[in-house]
Enzyme design. Structure first.
Site, PDB file in Angstrom:
ATOM      1  N   TYR A   4      -6.318  16.189  -9.832  1.00 30.37           N
ATOM      2  CA  TYR A   4      -5.478  15.214 -10.525  1.00 30.37           C
ATOM      3  C   TYR A   4      -4.331  15.912 -11.258  1.00 30.37           C
ATOM      4  CZ  TYR A   4      -4.113  11.603 -13.881  1.00 30.37           C
ATOM      5  OH  TYR A   4      -3.402  10.706 -14.644  1.00 30.37           O
TER       6      TYR A   4
ATOM      7  N   ASP B 194       0.869  -1.173   0.000  1.00 30.97           N
ATOM      8  CA  ASP B 194       0.000   0.000   0.000  1.00 30.97           C
ATOM      9  C   ASP B 194       0.906   1.223   0.000  1.00 30.97           C
ATOM     10  OD1 ASP B 194      -1.752   2.065   0.404  1.00 30.97           O
ATOM     11  OD2 ASP B 194      -2.786   1.155   2.115  1.00 30.97           O
TER      12      ASP B 194
ATOM     13  N   SER C   4       1.310  12.291 -16.932  1.00 26.85           N
ATOM     14  CA  SER C   4       0.115  12.514 -17.745  1.00 26.85           C
ATOM     15  C   SER C   4       0.229  13.862 -18.433  1.00 26.85           C
ATOM     16  CB  SER C   4      -1.138  12.489 -16.855  1.00 26.85           C
ATOM     17  OG  SER C   4      -2.276  12.938 -17.571  1.00 26.85           O
TER      18      SER C   4
ATOM     19  N   LYS D  79      -0.136  15.615 -10.965  1.00 22.29           N
ATOM     20  CA  LYS D  79       0.730  15.267 -12.090  1.00 22.29           C
ATOM     21  C   LYS D  79       1.714  16.400 -12.406  1.00 22.29           C
ATOM     22  CE  LYS D  79      -0.652  11.114 -12.656  1.00 22.29           C
ATOM     23  NZ  LYS D  79       0.270   9.988 -12.347  1.00 22.29           N
TER      24      LYS D  79
END
Length: 262
Positions: A151, A59, A138, A155
């Site tokens: 998000y 994890d 990304s 990134k």
């Protein structure tokens, strides 16, 4: 291709991580494919029957879990040659609809998780005088979109981390790079989460959220096959040294260069 190189891939139970793990194992790499939820790791265990692929629970959000997994690999193999930081997810929602916890959860996995695993393998890579770290980035890391602000922020952070880490680790023969892509046929949509208030009737962004969902659905209908990204990963690992960034698709190049031109 015959190799005894040891690879650690995070978030390898589905999507990009799973595709990379299988492809690299078939190339002869000894792959430690990590997963968090045992109920979602059945495909990894099936591959492990015939390939040099070892499923391993980890994890990335828990320092003790990361340390335990890396220690286990080092005890058995004595080294980690390649780390692919793939674990991550999309927290969708306009900023005003996201709670503090939504944003913290997004950064915990996508940024702090990446740093935890990188820190865990770096001492052994320094000791052996070699190693490669590939961060899965990304196009959202240099072109933010409404509804994907959290998000994109993570990134952008991965982009900066890669830039700095690449320079910091160079004296020890460690190579760091980033794979940057837009839509890829993976499990990103299925694993996406919505912020706490995104579907609230009180949200002023409801019409825009629906528009964004339709936009995303159409984009992912035209997503590139995951094997295209896997091919870029394999190419990057064969380069000495690796480039700073690897773009995957033609429209990724277009977005990247148009962004800086504008």
């Amino acid at each position: 291709m015959k190799t005894n190189k040891v690879v650690l891939i995070t978030g390898a139970n589905s999507g990009i991580g799973l595709a990379c793990a299988e492809a690299m194992a078939r190339k002869g790499y000894r792959v430690y494919a990590t997963y968090r939820n045992p109920r979602k790791a059945s495909h990894l265990w099936r591959l492990a029957r015939s390939l040099p692929l070892i499923p391993l629970i980890m994890d990335v959000n828990r320092t003790t879990s990361v340390a335990r997994a890396v220690t286990q690999i080092l005890k058995k193999e004595g080294r980690v040659d390649v780390l692919i930081n793939n674990a991550g997810f999309v927290m969708a929602g306009f900023w005003e609809d996201l709670s503090d916890k939504d944003v913290q959860d997004q950064f915990e996995t996508n940024v702090f998780g990446l740093l935890r695993v990188s820190r865990a393998v770096l001492p052994s890579m320094r000791k052996q005088g070699s190693g490669k770290i590939l961060n899965i980035g990304s196009v959202a890391g240099f072109t933010a979109l409404p509804g994907l602000g959290a998000y994109s922020a993570t990134k952008f952070a991965v982009n900066s981390i890669t830039e700095a880490l690449r320079m910091e680790t160079r004296p020890w023969g460690i190579d760091v790079s980033e794979i940057t892509s837009g839509e890829i046929q993976s499990s990103v949509v299925q694993n996406a989460r919505l912020g706490e208030r995104v579907k609230s009737r009180q949200s002023p962004y409801t019409p825009f959220t629906k528009q964004f969902e339709n936009f995303s659905k159409k984009r992912f209908e035209k997503a590139a096959p995951v094997k295209k990204l896997v091919g870029v990963v394999l190419k990057a690992l064969g380069d000495r040294p690796m480039k700073r960034r690897y773009l995957v698709k033609l429209d990724d190049y277009f977005t990247y260069y148009l962004r800086w031109l504008l």
